[in-house]
Scaffold this motif. Structure first.
Motif, PDB file in Angstrom:
ATOM      1  N   PRO A   8       0.799  -1.231   0.000  1.00 56.26           N
ATOM      2  CA  PRO A   8       0.000   0.000   0.000  1.00 56.26           C
ATOM      3  C   PRO A   8       0.835   1.287   0.000  1.00 56.26           C
ATOM      4  CG  PRO A   8      -0.858  -1.552   1.599  1.00 56.26           C
ATOM      5  CD  PRO A   8       0.399  -2.158   1.059  1.00 56.26           C
ATOM      6  N   GLY A   9       1.922   1.308   0.796  1.00 57.12           N
ATOM      7  CA  GLY A   9       2.721   2.534   0.903  1.00 57.12           C
ATOM      8  C   GLY A   9       3.403   2.919  -0.403  1.00 57.12           C
ATOM      9  N   HIS A  10       3.533   1.972  -1.329  1.00 56.60           N
ATOM     10  CA  HIS A  10       4.122   2.268  -2.638  1.00 56.60           C
ATOM     11  C   HIS A  10       3.021   2.488  -3.671  1.00 56.60           C
ATOM     12  CE1 HIS A  10       8.377   0.883  -1.780  1.00 56.60           C
ATOM     13  NE2 HIS A  10       7.720   0.592  -0.683  1.00 56.60           N
ATOM     14  N   MET A  11       2.011   1.627  -3.578  1.00 50.57           N
ATOM     15  CA  MET A  11       0.917   1.622  -4.556  1.00 50.57           C
ATOM     16  C   MET A  11       0.089   2.919  -4.484  1.00 50.57           C
ATOM     17  SD  MET A  11      -0.759  -0.988  -6.282  1.00 50.57           S
ATOM     18  CE  MET A  11      -2.244  -0.871  -7.194  1.00 50.57           C
ATOM     19  N   VAL A  12      -0.276   3.307  -3.265  1.00 46.84           N
ATOM     20  CA  VAL A  12      -1.196   4.438  -3.092  1.00 46.84           C
ATOM     21  C   VAL A  12      -0.621   5.725  -3.718  1.00 46.84           C
ATOM     22  CG1 VAL A  12      -2.306   5.901  -1.347  1.00 46.84           C
ATOM     23  CG2 VAL A  12      -2.319   3.422  -1.056  1.00 46.84           C
ATOM     24  N   PRO A  13       0.614   6.128  -3.393  1.00 48.45           N
ATOM     25  CA  PRO A  13       1.113   7.374  -4.001  1.00 48.45           C
ATOM     26  C   PRO A  13       1.380   7.237  -5.497  1.00 48.45           C
ATOM     27  CG  PRO A  13       2.841   6.320  -2.710  1.00 48.45           C
ATOM     28  CD  PRO A  13       1.578   5.558  -2.429  1.00 48.45           C
ATOM     29  N   ASN A 240     -11.959   6.938  -0.147  1.00 43.97           N
ATOM     30  CA  ASN A 240     -11.601   5.584  -0.596  1.00 43.97           C
ATOM     31  C   ASN A 240     -10.210   5.534  -1.220  1.00 43.97           C
ATOM     32  OD1 ASN A 240     -14.059   4.342   0.179  1.00 43.97           O
ATOM     33  ND2 ASN A 240     -15.046   5.293  -1.577  1.00 43.97           N
ATOM     34  N   ARG A 241      -9.341   6.438  -0.834  1.00 44.60           N
ATOM     35  CA  ARG A 241      -8.005   6.462  -1.426  1.00 44.60           C
ATOM     36  C   ARG A 241      -7.260   5.175  -1.050  1.00 44.60           C
ATOM     37  NH1 ARG A 241      -3.017   9.038   0.590  1.00 44.60           N
ATOM     38  NH2 ARG A 241      -1.573   9.211  -1.172  1.00 44.60           N
ATOM     39  N   GLY A 242      -6.768   4.482  -2.067  1.00 40.69           N
ATOM     40  CA  GLY A 242      -5.983   3.265  -1.823  1.00 40.69           C
ATOM     41  C   GLY A 242      -6.814   2.039  -1.496  1.00 40.69           C
ATOM     42  N   LEU A 269      -0.352   3.301  12.757  1.00 39.59           N
ATOM     43  CA  LEU A 269       1.068   2.981  12.636  1.00 39.59           C
ATOM     44  C   LEU A 269       1.363   2.230  11.331  1.00 39.59           C
ATOM     45  CD1 LEU A 269       1.199   2.489  16.394  1.00 39.59           C
ATOM     46  CD2 LEU A 269       2.663   4.099  15.232  1.00 39.59           C
ATOM     47  N   GLY A 270       0.592   2.586  10.295  1.00 44.22           N
ATOM     48  CA  GLY A 270       0.908   2.095   8.954  1.00 44.22           C
ATOM     49  C   GLY A 270       0.196   0.822   8.579  1.00 44.22           C
ATOM     50  N   SER A 271       0.366   0.437   7.318  1.00 44.05           N
ATOM     51  CA  SER A 271      -0.372  -0.714   6.813  1.00 44.05           C
ATOM     52  C   SER A 271       0.349  -2.029   7.100  1.00 44.05           C
ATOM     53  CB  SER A 271      -0.584  -0.558   5.308  1.00 44.05           C
ATOM     54  OG  SER A 271       0.670  -0.471   4.663  1.00 44.05           O
ATOM     55  N   LEU A 272       1.619  -1.982   7.520  1.00 40.99           N
ATOM     56  CA  LEU A 272       2.389  -3.225   7.665  1.00 40.99           C
ATOM     57  C   LEU A 272       2.810  -3.550   9.097  1.00 40.99           C
ATOM     58  CD1 LEU A 272       4.752  -2.612   4.594  1.00 40.99           C
ATOM     59  CD2 LEU A 272       2.709  -4.028   4.627  1.00 40.99           C
ATOM     60  N   ARG A 331     -10.812  -1.240  12.474  1.00 40.43           N
ATOM     61  CA  ARG A 331     -10.109  -2.472  12.080  1.00 40.43           C
ATOM     62  C   ARG A 331     -10.117  -2.503  10.561  1.00 40.43           C
ATOM     63  NH1 ARG A 331     -12.830  -3.735  16.600  1.00 40.43           N
ATOM     64  NH2 ARG A 331     -11.811  -5.039  18.181  1.00 40.43           N
ATOM     65  N   GLY A 332      -8.925  -2.496   9.964  1.00 39.15           N
ATOM     66  CA  GLY A 332      -8.873  -2.560   8.501  1.00 39.15           C
ATOM     67  C   GLY A 332      -8.503  -1.214   7.903  1.00 39.15           C
ATOM     68  N   TRP A 333      -8.992  -0.961   6.689  1.00 34.48           N
ATOM     69  CA  TRP A 333      -8.554   0.210   5.936  1.00 34.48           C
ATOM     70  C   TRP A 333      -9.311   1.458   6.393  1.00 34.48           C
ATOM     71  CZ3 TRP A 333      -4.239   0.580   3.454  1.00 34.48           C
ATOM     72  CH2 TRP A 333      -4.026   1.628   2.571  1.00 34.48           C
ATOM     73  N   THR A 350       2.263   8.634  14.522  1.00 29.20           N
ATOM     74  CA  THR A 350       2.584   7.984  13.249  1.00 29.20           C
ATOM     75  C   THR A 350       3.848   7.143  13.334  1.00 29.20           C
ATOM     76  OG1 THR A 350       3.178   8.358  10.928  1.00 29.20           O
ATOM     77  CG2 THR A 350       3.733  10.127  12.458  1.00 29.20           C
ATOM     78  N   HIS A 351       3.880   6.112  12.493  1.00 33.79           N
ATOM     79  CA  HIS A 351       5.081   5.261  12.412  1.00 33.79           C
ATOM     80  C   HIS A 351       6.120   5.882  11.472  1.00 33.79           C
ATOM     81  CE1 HIS A 351       3.203   4.452   8.656  1.00 33.79           C
ATOM     82  NE2 HIS A 351       4.024   3.483   8.320  1.00 33.79           N
ATOM     83  N   CYS A 352       5.799   7.049  10.918  1.00 31.96           N
ATOM     84  CA  CYS A 352       6.736   7.787  10.054  1.00 31.96           C
ATOM     85  C   CYS A 352       6.934   7.136   8.686  1.00 31.96           C
ATOM     86  CB  CYS A 352       8.086   8.009  10.724  1.00 31.96           C
ATOM     87  SG  CYS A 352       7.960   8.953  12.240  1.00 31.96           S
ATOM     88  N   GLY A 353       5.945   6.375   8.212  1.00 28.55           N
ATOM     89  CA  GLY A 353       5.938   6.015   6.790  1.00 28.55           C
ATOM     90  C   GLY A 353       5.897   7.338   6.029  1.00 28.55           C
ATOM     91  N   TRP A 354       6.573   7.405   4.907  1.00 28.65           N
ATOM     92  CA  TRP A 354       6.691   8.703   4.236  1.00 28.65           C
ATOM     93  C   TRP A 354       5.332   9.272   3.820  1.00 28.65           C
ATOM     94  CZ3 TRP A 354       9.610  12.583   4.501  1.00 28.65           C
ATOM     95  CH2 TRP A 354       9.549  13.601   3.543  1.00 28.65           C
ATOM     96  N   ASN A 355       4.436   8.386   3.355  1.00 28.97           N
ATOM     97  CA  ASN A 355       3.119   8.895   2.934  1.00 28.97           C
ATOM     98  C   ASN A 355       2.373   9.501   4.110  1.00 28.97           C
ATOM     99  OD1 ASN A 355       3.026   7.914   0.089  1.00 28.97           O
ATOM    100  ND2 ASN A 355       3.408   5.995   1.166  1.00 28.97           N
ATOM    101  N   SER A 356       2.437   8.819   5.238  1.00 29.87           N
ATOM    102  CA  SER A 356       1.734   9.335   6.416  1.00 29.87           C
ATOM    103  C   SER A 356       2.303  10.695   6.819  1.00 29.87           C
ATOM    104  CB  SER A 356       1.839   8.352   7.577  1.00 29.87           C
ATOM    105  OG  SER A 356       1.116   7.190   7.267  1.00 29.87           O
ATOM    106  N   GLU A 375      12.665   2.786   6.398  1.00 27.25           N
ATOM    107  CA  GLU A 375      13.433   4.032   6.552  1.00 27.25           C
ATOM    108  C   GLU A 375      12.755   4.972   7.551  1.00 27.25           C
ATOM    109  OE1 GLU A 375      10.962   3.862   4.661  1.00 27.25           O
ATOM    110  OE2 GLU A 375      10.360   5.829   3.923  1.00 27.25           O
ATOM    111  N   GLN A 376      11.861   4.402   8.372  1.00 20.96           N
ATOM    112  CA  GLN A 376      11.029   5.242   9.238  1.00 20.96           C
ATOM    113  C   GLN A 376      11.821   6.027  10.284  1.00 20.96           C
ATOM    114  OE1 GLN A 376       8.397   2.125  10.528  1.00 20.96           O
ATOM    115  NE2 GLN A 376       7.672   1.762   8.438  1.00 20.96           N
ATOM    116  N   PHE A 377      12.933   5.469  10.781  1.00 20.71           N
ATOM    117  CA  PHE A 377      13.737   6.210  11.771  1.00 20.71           C
ATOM    118  C   PHE A 377      14.402   7.425  11.122  1.00 20.71           C
ATOM    119  CE2 PHE A 377      13.209   2.252  14.042  1.00 20.71           C
ATOM    120  CZ  PHE A 377      13.087   2.655  15.359  1.00 20.71           C
TER     121      PHE A 377
END
Ligand code: UDP
Length: 477
Positions: A8-13, A240-242, A269-272, A331-333, A350-356, A375-377
């Motif tokens: 999702p973090g790659h697909m959505v953007p 309904n993004r993503g 904290l992200g999708s993963l 729970r879920g998306w 946030t978990h600091c995923g770039w999209n978030s 690369e979240q740190f």
């Protein structure tokens, strides 16, 4: 032709960027997104809407080899499945012969096939320039090699600001411990052979790092972000993004309407991310004891040694939350973009995923940073040490899965970080001021005459130029 990576973090953007090309390209640019049937279902309603409104955009699908990809290690499964798709993807590229290939940086083979076809490959990096610069500096200088302890801070050399990290926050591949490190070398070589790089960021946020990256790599790079804000302008796009939201978005937004401005904490904290039971208990306790209402997108727990995932909450927690009306649990998306944009949201854990991070920036919301892996740190440090619109919860250890052995982030720590961001102190006011300023600049960047708008126009012109040049060469030949 766009080929997004299947997470999702790659697909959505990347789908946002494909839609942007179709929106800005006019009649002479036709966009095809190549993806699996399952992923296509998540995005087809947006693509159908675009296409009905006259944009030239469509989906090309292939099936994911579920059976063949069934390796026991859950985190290699996806990579393995995607590797199996490679020959079919290459065949489809050859058959369709696009004029430009935009692919995730995780598809190094696409540099070869575009060279073979004589077309430009644009690599989509998924993260920002800040991360790219830090990763580059660490690889080139090995600053952590001189450090004996995992928890001692070191300064990242040769980048525009003073940024510190610890060894324990570095990804496995940096420390040469993971199987994937050879694969990552290949990615880098493919990136350097690409025509250029597309980044979901904007000039005001990362100007110095964009310059630094271009200087160090010699690559062309375009800043087209924040892509979420750039293309998703109507309600349907946002909720309904993503993927189709797993909650009733209207109920969620109505609940937010009933809250005071800047009063609600959003935690996702992200999708993963997967947590241990103990960690979920600590978060529940912090949310219950804190005075702020909240929306919590629940992360699943991973059963030790089984690799099985499930949602779990401490006994009675959800009922108490329902009865008090203090929060919503998703729970879920979740319709993240629509939630973050709501005026009642006052803080984002946030978990600091770039999209978030980009979405929080667009919404002008200060953050509590809780990086976990990838690369979240690195991204965290842009928020807490450079731009200073957030505070860290204090996670020190990079790890793909939050197992029972990892140190817990205690509820008290989460609560006090939330207080720093959402309380009434001077520090909170300053972080909010900075976040709001960045939000305004993000909107400006994607508006008419904004930096990202202009870069998009320039990039499309360049792609047209490459095509004409190729036609000229073919004609002469
Ligand atoms: N997202 C969402 N709803 C969810 C979880 C995630 O819309 O319930 C979106 C989020 O808005 C972001 C992307 O999925 O655009 C996640 O990317 P990010 O880089 O933040 O983190 P990752 O999930 O890749 O770790």
């Amino acid at each position: 032709m766009f080929i997004p990576f299947l997470a999702p973090g790659h697909m959505v953007p990347m789908v946002d960027i494909a839609r942007l090309f179709a929106a800005a390209g006019g009649r002479d640019i036709r966009v095809t997104i190549l993806t699996t049937t399952t992923n296509a279902r998540r995005i087809s309603s947006a693509i159908d809407r675009d296409s009905l409104s006259g944009r030239r955009i469509s989906l090309l699908t292939l099936a994911f080899p579920f059976k063949e990809a069934a390796t026991p290690e859950i985190n290699f499964k996806l990579f393995h499945g995607i590797e199996l798709l490679q020959p079919e993807m290459i065949d489809l590229v050859r058959t369709h012969r696009p004029d430009c290939l935009v692919t995730d940086y995780l598809y190094p083979w696409s540099a070869d096939v575009s060279a073979e076809l004589g077309i430009p490959r644009l690599a989509f990096s998924g993260s920002g320039f800040f991360n790219l610069c830090i990763a580059d500096s660490i690889e080139a200088n090995n600053p952590h090699a001189q450090i004996s302890s995992e928890s001692e801070e070191f300064v990242v050399p040769g980048i525009p600001n003073r940024v510190t990290l610890t060894r324990s926050q570095l990804p496995d591949i940096v420390k040469g411990e993971a199987k994937l490190s050879r694969f990552f070398d290949k990615l880098k070589q493919a990136e350097r052979r690409s025509y250029g790089v597309i980044v979901n960021t904007f000039h005001y946020l990362e100007a110095e790092y964009a310059d630094h990256y271009r200087r160090v790599t010699g690559l062309k790079a375009w800043q087209l972000g924040p892509v979420s804000l750039f293309i998703n302008r109507n309600f349907d796009d946002k909720i309904n993004r993503g993927g189709k939201s797993d909650v009733n978005a209207e109920n969620c937004l109505n609940w937010l309407d009933s809250m005071k401005p800047n009063s609600v904490l959003y935690i996702c904290l992200g999708s993963l991310t997967r947590f241990s039971k103990a960690q979920i208990s600590e978060i529940s306790r912090a949310l219950e004891e804190s005075s702020h209402p909240f929306i919590w997108v629940l992360a699943k727990i991973l059963k030790p040694n089984e690799g099985k995932e499930q949602w779990w909450l401490p006994e009675g927690f959800e009922n108490r939350v329902k009865q008090s009306g203090k929060g919503l649990i998703i729970r879920g998306w979740a319709p993240q973009m629509a939630i973050l944009e709501h005026a009642s949201i006052g803080g984002f854990v946030t978990h600091c995923g770039w999209n978030s991070i980009m979405e929080g920036v667009c919404a002008g919301v200060p953050m509590v940073t809780w990086p976990i892996f990838a690369e979240q740190f690195y991204n965290e440090k842009l928020v807490t040490q450079v731009m200073k619109f957030g505070v860290s919860v204090g996670n020190e250890v990079w790890s793909v899965w939050a197992t029972e052995e990892l140190p817990l982030i205690r509820g008290e720590r989460l609560r006090s970080a939330v207080e720093v961001v959402m309380g009434g102190g001077v520090e909170a006011a300053e972080m909010r001021r900075k976040a709001v300023e960045l939000g305004k600049e993000a909107k400006r960047a994607v508006g008419e005459g904004g930096t990202s708008s202009d870069e998009l126009k320039g990039l499309l012109e360049e792609i047209r130029g490459c095509k004409s040049k190729r036609r000229g060469v073919e004609h002469v030949a």
